[in-house]
Write a protein that holds these residues in place. Structure first.
Motif, PDB file in Angstrom:
ATOM      1  N   PHE A   1      31.168  30.329  32.225  1.00  0.00           N
ATOM      2  CA  PHE A   1      31.809  29.935  33.484  1.00  0.00           C
ATOM      3  C   PHE A   1      31.915  31.094  34.461  1.00  0.00           C
ATOM      4  CE2 PHE A   1      34.443  26.350  31.272  1.00  0.00           C
ATOM      5  CZ  PHE A   1      33.254  25.662  31.041  1.00  0.00           C
ATOM      6  N   GLY A   2      31.161  32.155  34.211  1.00  0.00           N
ATOM      7  CA  GLY A   2      31.187  33.312  35.088  1.00  0.00           C
ATOM      8  C   GLY A   2      32.388  34.209  34.834  1.00  0.00           C
ATOM      9  N   THR A   3      32.551  35.206  35.675  1.00  0.00           N
ATOM     10  CA  THR A   3      33.685  36.120  35.591  1.00  0.00           C
ATOM     11  C   THR A   3      34.450  36.103  36.917  1.00  0.00           C
ATOM     12  OG1 THR A   3      32.335  38.003  36.323  1.00  0.00           O
ATOM     13  CG2 THR A   3      32.478  37.618  33.955  1.00  0.00           C
ATOM     14  N   ASP A   4      35.703  36.547  36.861  1.00  0.00           N
ATOM     15  CA  ASP A   4      36.509  36.560  38.079  1.00  0.00           C
ATOM     16  C   ASP A   4      36.389  37.898  38.792  1.00  0.00           C
ATOM     17  OD1 ASP A   4      38.010  38.300  36.572  1.00  0.00           O
ATOM     18  OD2 ASP A   4      39.761  36.988  36.408  1.00  0.00           O
ATOM     19  N   ASP A   5      37.241  38.115  39.769  1.00  0.00           N
ATOM     20  CA  ASP A   5      37.148  39.340  40.580  1.00  0.00           C
ATOM     21  C   ASP A   5      37.489  40.594  39.806  1.00  0.00           C
ATOM     22  OD1 ASP A   5      39.763  38.125  40.553  1.00  0.00           O
ATOM     23  OD2 ASP A   5      40.390  39.707  41.933  1.00  0.00           O
ATOM     24  N   GLN A   6      38.072  40.449  38.611  1.00  0.00           N
ATOM     25  CA  GLN A   6      38.381  41.596  37.755  1.00  0.00           C
ATOM     26  C   GLN A   6      37.421  41.709  36.573  1.00  0.00           C
ATOM     27  OE1 GLN A   6      40.861  43.893  38.453  1.00  0.00           O
ATOM     28  NE2 GLN A   6      41.034  42.754  40.378  1.00  0.00           N
ATOM     29  N   GLY A   7      36.396  40.881  36.557  1.00  0.00           N
ATOM     30  CA  GLY A   7      35.429  40.924  35.462  1.00  0.00           C
ATOM     31  C   GLY A   7      35.884  40.209  34.206  1.00  0.00           C
ATOM     32  N   ARG A   8      36.926  39.419  34.291  1.00  0.00           N
ATOM     33  CA  ARG A   8      37.432  38.700  33.122  1.00  0.00           C
ATOM     34  C   ARG A   8      36.700  37.370  32.965  1.00  0.00           C
ATOM     35  NH1 ARG A   8      43.409  39.726  35.413  1.00  0.00           N
ATOM     36  NH2 ARG A   8      42.411  38.476  37.029  1.00  0.00           N
ATOM     37  N   ASP A   9      36.405  37.015  31.728  1.00  0.00           N
ATOM     38  CA  ASP A   9      35.645  35.800  31.451  1.00  0.00           C
ATOM     39  C   ASP A   9      36.469  34.567  31.812  1.00  0.00           C
ATOM     40  OD1 ASP A   9      34.731  33.500  29.508  1.00  0.00           O
ATOM     41  OD2 ASP A   9      33.064  34.920  29.598  1.00  0.00           O
ATOM     42  N   VAL A  10      35.950  33.754  32.721  1.00  0.00           N
ATOM     43  CA  VAL A  10      36.682  32.586  33.198  1.00  0.00           C
ATOM     44  C   VAL A  10      36.831  31.538  32.086  1.00  0.00           C
ATOM     45  CG1 VAL A  10      36.640  30.660  34.838  1.00  0.00           C
ATOM     46  CG2 VAL A  10      35.996  32.960  35.591  1.00  0.00           C
ATOM     47  N   ALA A  11      35.809  31.367  31.268  1.00  0.00           N
ATOM     48  CA  ALA A  11      35.863  30.367  30.204  1.00  0.00           C
ATOM     49  C   ALA A  11      36.982  30.677  29.210  1.00  0.00           C
ATOM     50  CB  ALA A  11      34.519  30.288  29.488  1.00  0.00           C
ATOM     51  N   TRP A  12      37.064  31.926  28.786  1.00  0.00           N
ATOM     52  CA  TRP A  12      38.103  32.286  27.833  1.00  0.00           C
ATOM     53  C   TRP A  12      39.484  32.209  28.469  1.00  0.00           C
ATOM     54  CZ3 TRP A  12      37.769  31.763  23.012  1.00  0.00           C
ATOM     55  CH2 TRP A  12      36.608  32.073  22.301  1.00  0.00           C
ATOM     56  N   ARG A  13      39.581  32.516  29.740  1.00  0.00           N
ATOM     57  CA  ARG A  13      40.871  32.397  30.418  1.00  0.00           C
ATOM     58  C   ARG A  13      41.303  30.930  30.514  1.00  0.00           C
ATOM     59  NH1 ARG A  13      43.266  36.302  33.151  1.00  0.00           N
ATOM     60  NH2 ARG A  13      43.911  34.944  34.890  1.00  0.00           N
ATOM     61  N   ILE A  14      40.340  30.031  30.692  1.00  0.00           N
ATOM     62  CA  ILE A  14      40.668  28.607  30.703  1.00  0.00           C
ATOM     63  C   ILE A  14      41.135  28.160  29.316  1.00  0.00           C
ATOM     64  CG2 ILE A  14      39.672  26.297  30.910  1.00  0.00           C
ATOM     65  CD1 ILE A  14      37.966  27.348  33.200  1.00  0.00           C
ATOM     66  N   VAL A  15      40.481  28.666  28.272  1.00  0.00           N
ATOM     67  CA  VAL A  15      40.867  28.304  26.907  1.00  0.00           C
ATOM     68  C   VAL A  15      42.297  28.770  26.617  1.00  0.00           C
ATOM     69  CG1 VAL A  15      40.421  28.801  24.478  1.00  0.00           C
ATOM     70  CG2 VAL A  15      38.523  28.234  25.998  1.00  0.00           C
ATOM     71  N   VAL A  16      42.602  30.017  26.957  1.00  0.00           N
ATOM     72  CA  VAL A  16      43.955  30.527  26.741  1.00  0.00           C
ATOM     73  C   VAL A  16      44.949  29.797  27.643  1.00  0.00           C
ATOM     74  CG1 VAL A  16      45.429  32.561  26.897  1.00  0.00           C
ATOM     75  CG2 VAL A  16      43.120  32.769  25.984  1.00  0.00           C
ATOM     76  N   GLY A  17      44.532  29.515  28.872  1.00  0.00           N
ATOM     77  CA  GLY A  17      45.403  28.796  29.794  1.00  0.00           C
ATOM     78  C   GLY A  17      45.677  27.366  29.363  1.00  0.00           C
ATOM     79  N   CYS A  18      44.792  26.785  28.567  1.00  0.00           N
ATOM     80  CA  CYS A  18      45.011  25.432  28.058  1.00  0.00           C
ATOM     81  C   CYS A  18      46.305  25.373  27.253  1.00  0.00           C
ATOM     82  CB  CYS A  18      43.822  24.997  27.207  1.00  0.00           C
ATOM     83  SG  CYS A  18      43.926  23.295  26.606  1.00  0.00           S
TER      84      CYS A  18
END
Length: 306
Positions: A77-94
């Motif tokens: 899912f790409g990376t954000d403005d800080q280089g963090r993986d968007v997919a993993w952030r969505i998983v943790v945010g779930c």
């Protein structure tokens, strides 16, 4: 005797026979495919929320060299403005988003149930006070009331959860109060009271357990709607704040990158939409399966779909 040609309606007045096709989303009968998809989707969301964070890397560490990279094999899912993986952030945010929604629904279900029980068992004056106060809270627009409460408590996910509990309990109290009042008039309740069983024992052992299933359907559907409201409040800056992995906060943090890094806002937004739809359909499914009248009607129409 056959109808004469003079008595028969003109050909241009006879409506053509055709199959009626309903618009998508209007359920007129059982749909095993949609029901299966709904159950699987809801189960996957819950599984991701429970298990996904256990395998996730550090979703708060910055990797500036990889900032704002588009979807790829390395970062789906790409990376954000800080280089963090968007997919993993969505998983943790779930986990954060779904847990917050479940706690909100459980909170106002508990408060609303308590108010309804006290109003049913208490004296008339107490019932009138509680129900009139419930009506006053219901008269306020829910979102505006939640914004006011959250603003008074300060920005943060905890404030939003308290605000949503404060605005959600009146509907549960009002609905459950009506169900409890009706159940208290049933013959088995009257018979138990004749035998000397106290009203409190009757309420806790028989009336309340037989009344709550009516609201389980509502609460299941409310989880999806609560996810949407939490995301909306976080998006406007009242709820969770970046760099939180709550989905609304992720969309809020991506507002300045919509034209250059669209994936930062798109995928968290899709997560909110899919979760809202999944639990909304789950509530609809439970409603059809738990209500005998709806189930008979669904079986009668035989699966005509929109």
């Amino acid at each position: 005797m056959s109808v004469s040609a003079a008595q028969a309606p003109p050909a241009h007045q006879v409506p053509p026979r055709r199959k009626v096709r309903l618009s998508w989303g209007v359920r007129r009968g059982p749909s095993p495919v949609l029901d299966t998809v709904t159950l699987v989707l809801a189960a996957v969301i819950v599984l991701v929320a429970l298990v996904g964070p256990l395998f996730a890397p550090d979703v708060y560490a910055s990797h500036i060299a990889e900032a704002a990279h588009g979807p790829s094999a390395a970062h789906w899912f790409g990376t954000d403005d800080q280089g963090r993986d968007v997919a993993w952030r969505i998983v943790v945010g779930c986990r954060d988003t779904l847990l917050s929604a479940v706690l909100v629904v459980a909170g106002y279900a508990l408060v609303g149930t308590g108010v309804a029980v006290v109003a049913t068992l208490g004296p008339r004056w107490l019932r009138e006070v509680l129900m009139r106060f419930t009506d006053v809270v219901l008269a306020f627009p829910g979102m505006i009331f939640a914004l006011a409460v959250a603003a008074a408590l300060g920005s943060g996910l905890d404030s939003v959860m308290i605000a949503l509990v404060a605005t959600g309990w009146p509907m549960t109290a009002r609905l459950l109060r009506g169900v409890l009042a009706e159940t208290m008039t049933l013959p088995f309740v009257e018979g138990a009271r004749t035998l000397g069983v106290s009203r409190t024992r009757l309420m806790l052992r028989h009336v309340l357990p037989n009344s709550l299933p009516v609201l389980w359907v509502k609460w299941a559907g409310d989880i999806g709607n609560t996810v949407l409201v939490i995301g909306a409040l976080s998006f406007i800056g009242t709820g969770a704040q970046p760099p939180s992995t709550e989905w609304g906060a992720m969309v809020s943090g991506a507002k300045g990158f919509v034209s250059t890094a669209w994936w930062m806002a798109l995928f968290p937004g899709l997560a909110i939409a899919v979760t809202t739809a999944a639990f909304g359909l789950l509530g609809d499914l439970l409603n059809v399966r738990s209500d005998p009248a709806l189930r008979r009607r669904a079986n009668a129409v035989g699966g005509v779909r929109a």
